[in-house]
Design an enzyme around this catalytic site. Structure first.
Site, PDB file in Angstrom:
ATOM      1  N   THR A   1      39.485  45.734  41.904  1.00  0.00           N
ATOM      2  CA  THR A   1      38.589  44.844  42.656  1.00  0.00           C
ATOM      3  C   THR A   1      37.167  45.331  42.394  1.00  0.00           C
ATOM      4  O   THR A   1      36.978  46.427  41.852  1.00  0.00           O
ATOM      5  CB  THR A   1      38.875  44.898  44.173  1.00  0.00           C
ATOM      6  OG1 THR A   1      38.544  46.207  44.670  1.00  0.00           O
ATOM      7  CG2 THR A   1      40.333  44.593  44.477  1.00  0.00           C
TER       8      THR A   1
ATOM      9  N   ALA B   1      39.227  50.425  44.375  1.00  0.00           N
ATOM     10  CA  ALA B   1      38.327  49.962  45.434  1.00  0.00           C
ATOM     11  C   ALA B   1      36.970  50.603  45.191  1.00  0.00           C
ATOM     12  O   ALA B   1      36.860  51.834  45.109  1.00  0.00           O
ATOM     13  CB  ALA B   1      38.887  50.378  46.790  1.00  0.00           C
TER      14      ALA B   1
ATOM     15  N   VAL C   1      39.412  55.300  43.656  1.00  0.00           N
ATOM     16  CA  VAL C   1      38.026  55.032  44.047  1.00  0.00           C
ATOM     17  C   VAL C   1      37.229  54.669  42.792  1.00  0.00           C
ATOM     18  O   VAL C   1      37.184  55.423  41.817  1.00  0.00           O
ATOM     19  CB  VAL C   1      37.404  56.248  44.762  1.00  0.00           C
ATOM     20  CG1 VAL C   1      35.961  55.950  45.154  1.00  0.00           C
ATOM     21  CG2 VAL C   1      38.224  56.616  45.997  1.00  0.00           C
ATOM     22  N   LYS C   2      36.619  53.485  42.862  1.00  0.00           N
ATOM     23  CA  LYS C   2      35.839  52.994  41.721  1.00  0.00           C
ATOM     24  C   LYS C   2      34.377  53.381  41.941  1.00  0.00           C
ATOM     25  O   LYS C   2      33.793  53.090  43.002  1.00  0.00           O
ATOM     26  CB  LYS C   2      35.992  51.488  41.655  1.00  0.00           C
ATOM     27  CG  LYS C   2      35.866  50.891  40.286  1.00  0.00           C
ATOM     28  CD  LYS C   2      36.191  49.411  40.405  1.00  0.00           C
ATOM     29  CE  LYS C   2      36.166  48.708  39.091  1.00  0.00           C
ATOM     30  NZ  LYS C   2      36.249  47.259  39.276  1.00  0.00           N
ATOM     31  N   VAL C   3      33.805  54.019  40.930  1.00  0.00           N
ATOM     32  CA  VAL C   3      32.467  54.603  41.047  1.00  0.00           C
ATOM     33  C   VAL C   3      31.624  54.115  39.855  1.00  0.00           C
ATOM     34  O   VAL C   3      32.110  54.113  38.728  1.00  0.00           O
ATOM     35  CB  VAL C   3      32.593  56.155  40.992  1.00  0.00           C
ATOM     36  CG1 VAL C   3      31.242  56.818  41.017  1.00  0.00           C
ATOM     37  CG2 VAL C   3      33.472  56.668  42.126  1.00  0.00           C
TER      38      VAL C   3
END
Ligand code: E4P
Length: 213
Positions: free
Chosen positions: A27, A57, A83-85
């Site tokens: 996402t 996310a 965790v998308k960074v």
């Protein structure tokens, strides 16, 4: 190469999951905004459909400290949250911390092979080169997949490459040939991948022969 779906839409995630081909979900803030729902509630719903595959996310903060707080919070929602960074200096600091805490990360908005190498060295689980957005500015997005793939192979790097910003079936086939571990694909393109005119014609012919037996 594995398939992820690139959406925050529950119906589409359920549909792709029912096909038996789905290994994860990505996402981003734009995709979540489009759904007009609470982010964490939606992540709970997504992870109740996709229980094992990675569900990315994305954090909103631009400073490492904020990204770390947000990321820990998101990771606590379900064990398969990644965790998308974003690919920035602050993002790399956050990835280092997440890696030390065994929180999986997906470094997003990667547009060069050196960015991918930096992300991998900071401890990223995944890197996401954006094919379509590079094509949009007259660069060959697929060449970036080849470059990253070559560098990761040469240096025995385990970070996985997610071909992102996928716009059409050729992106998918070429990303697979060029060594992407995963392609994250919108539902529209997943449907296009299934279709072939000769398959449709073949079904039609089999059925009409059967009716006329
Ligand atoms: C990847 O994780 C991103 O969500 C996505 O692929 C972006 O694609 P777009 O360029 O079509 O917005």
């Amino acid at each position: 190469m594995k398939f992820f779906i690139d959406t925050a839409n529950l119906e589409q995630i359920q549909e792709a999951n029912d096909l038996g081909i789905l290994s994860g979900v990505t996402t981003n803030p734009s995709l979540v905004a489009k759904e007009g729902v609470d982010f964490k509630d939606r992540l709970r719903e997504i992870t109740s459909i996709v229980r094992e595959g990675s569900v990315s996310a994305e954090v909103i903060s631009t400073e490492a400290e904020g990204m770390i707080t947000e990321g820990r919070d998101l990771a606590a929602i379900a064990p398969n949250i990644t965790v998308k960074v974003p690919m920035t200096l602050e993002g790399l600091k956050a990835v280092k911390t997440f890696s030390e805490e065994n929180i999986r990360t997906n470094v997003t908005l990667v547009f060069s092979s050196v960015q991918a190498l930096l992300a991998a060295r900071a401890g990223a689980t995944y890197v996401s080169p954006f094919l379509g957005r590079l094509d949009d500015i007259g660069h060959n997005g697929l060449d970036l997949i080849s470059e990253i793939s070559e560098i990761f192979f040469e240096h025995a790097i385990e970070t996985e490459i997610i071909a992102a910003s996928v716009r059409h079936p050729l992106h998918v086939a070429e990303a697979a040939k060029r060594g992407a571990h995963i392609a994250t694909i919108p539902m529209k393109v997943i449907s296009q991948l299934v279709k072939h005119p000769l398959t449709d014609q073949g079904i039609e012919k089999f059925l009409s022969d059967w009716e006329n037996r």
